[in-house]
Enzyme design. Structure first.
Site, PDB file in Angstrom:
ATOM      1  CB  THR A 129      -0.912   0.003   1.236  1.00 17.61           C
ATOM      2  OG1 THR A 129      -0.099  -0.162   2.418  1.00 17.61           O
ATOM      3  CG2 THR A 129      -1.913  -1.147   1.176  1.00 17.61           C
ATOM      4  CD  GLU A 130       4.847  -0.400   0.898  1.00 15.87           C
ATOM      5  OE1 GLU A 130       5.512  -1.169   1.622  1.00 15.87           O
ATOM      6  OE2 GLU A 130       4.004  -0.811   0.059  1.00 15.87           O
TER       7      GLU A 130
END
Length: 267
Positions: A129-130
């Site tokens: 999800t960065e």
């Protein structure tokens, strides 16, 4: 209170990430405490298998964003280095088993991928999800990309979406996804299989997994031939082969008698 707990049962050390309030994020404190526990485990010849698990609903939420945004770094632990933590698992002669009993995203994906073997509850959510907060899965890519097809990695990294544990297993991040009521039994079966193997043999297997994929073919054959000869000459292999021929457990197996253990040591 400690945010990493350790409990020993024979040759099995269970290590629990217990910073529920912070969703077991990789804060400087948690990384430091976990590194200390694993250093002790690696130095203890009585520890055969380390099971890494979590309390609460989250296995690991990745980087501690409050620390990162404030620039507080290691949270009081200047020696807390996530890169060292991630790399230590492959370098250790011990076998690390992930018992992933909660959600696992961002840097937590790297922690899951660093395990030698892993089982997750099937309703746990995973994800790289960065990119959705403006960064990239940088360090953890070193651990995750070798496990993934390029097309799968592209989709997971560039979409930043979340997915359930069965998809994480398909991607190769974990080995297996099971219903919650089967988690403990499945982990116990994995651990039992590991304990049936020789400690020196397991350490050699980990060397093969770490080194052979990056070696030129001729160099790989030369090194593995030397390793094989060394293992066959060793006391562990001699005891194991004798036990096999005599149809009894090898001296390191949980079912071995004290006489078997003594004979293995005297071999």
């Amino acid at each position: 209170m400690a945010v990493v707990l350790a409990e020993r049962d024979g040759g099995i050390l269970t290590v629990t990430l217990a910073d529920e309030e912070n969703r077991n994020a990789l804060s400087g404190r948690l990384v430091g405490e976990l590194t200390d526990v694993l250093d002790d485990a690696d130095a203890d010849p009585g520890v055969r298998v380390v099971v890494l698990t979590n309390s609460g609903r989250v296995f690991c939420a990745g980087a501690d964003l409050s620390e990162r945004s404030s620039g507080s770094g290691g949270g009081g632990r200047r020696d807390a280095d996530p890169a060292r933590l991630f790399s230590r698992f492959a370098e250790s002669p011990k076998v690390y088993v992930g018992r992933i009993a909660g959600h696992c995203v961002a840097g937590g994906m790297g922690l899951a991928a660093a395990m030698d073997l892993s089982v997750a509850v099937e309703d746990a959510r995973f994800g790289f999800t960065e990119a959705r907060i403006g960064v990239a899965p940088s360090m953890i890519s070193v651990l995750c990309l070798p496990r993934m097809r390029h097309a799968d990695a592209s989709a997971a990294f560039l979409r930043g979406n979340r997915f359930l544990a069965p998809e994480a297993a398909r991607l190769g991040i974990v080995n297996e996804a099971v219903p919650a009521d089967e988690l403990d039994a499945t982990v116990a079966a994995v651990v039992a299989d590991v304990l049936a193997c020789g400690p020196e043999a397991l350490a050699a297997c980990k060397q093969l997994l770490a080194r052979v994929p990056g070696m030129p073919r001729d160099e790989a054959f030369a090194w593995t031939s030397e390793l094989s000869s060394s293992l066959f000459r060793g006391d562990e292999a001699k005891a194991g082969m004798r036990a096999y021929l005599e149809k009894r457990p090898p001296p390191w197996a949980p079912g071995a008698s004290q006489d078997d253990e003594a004979e293995g040591l005297d071999t």
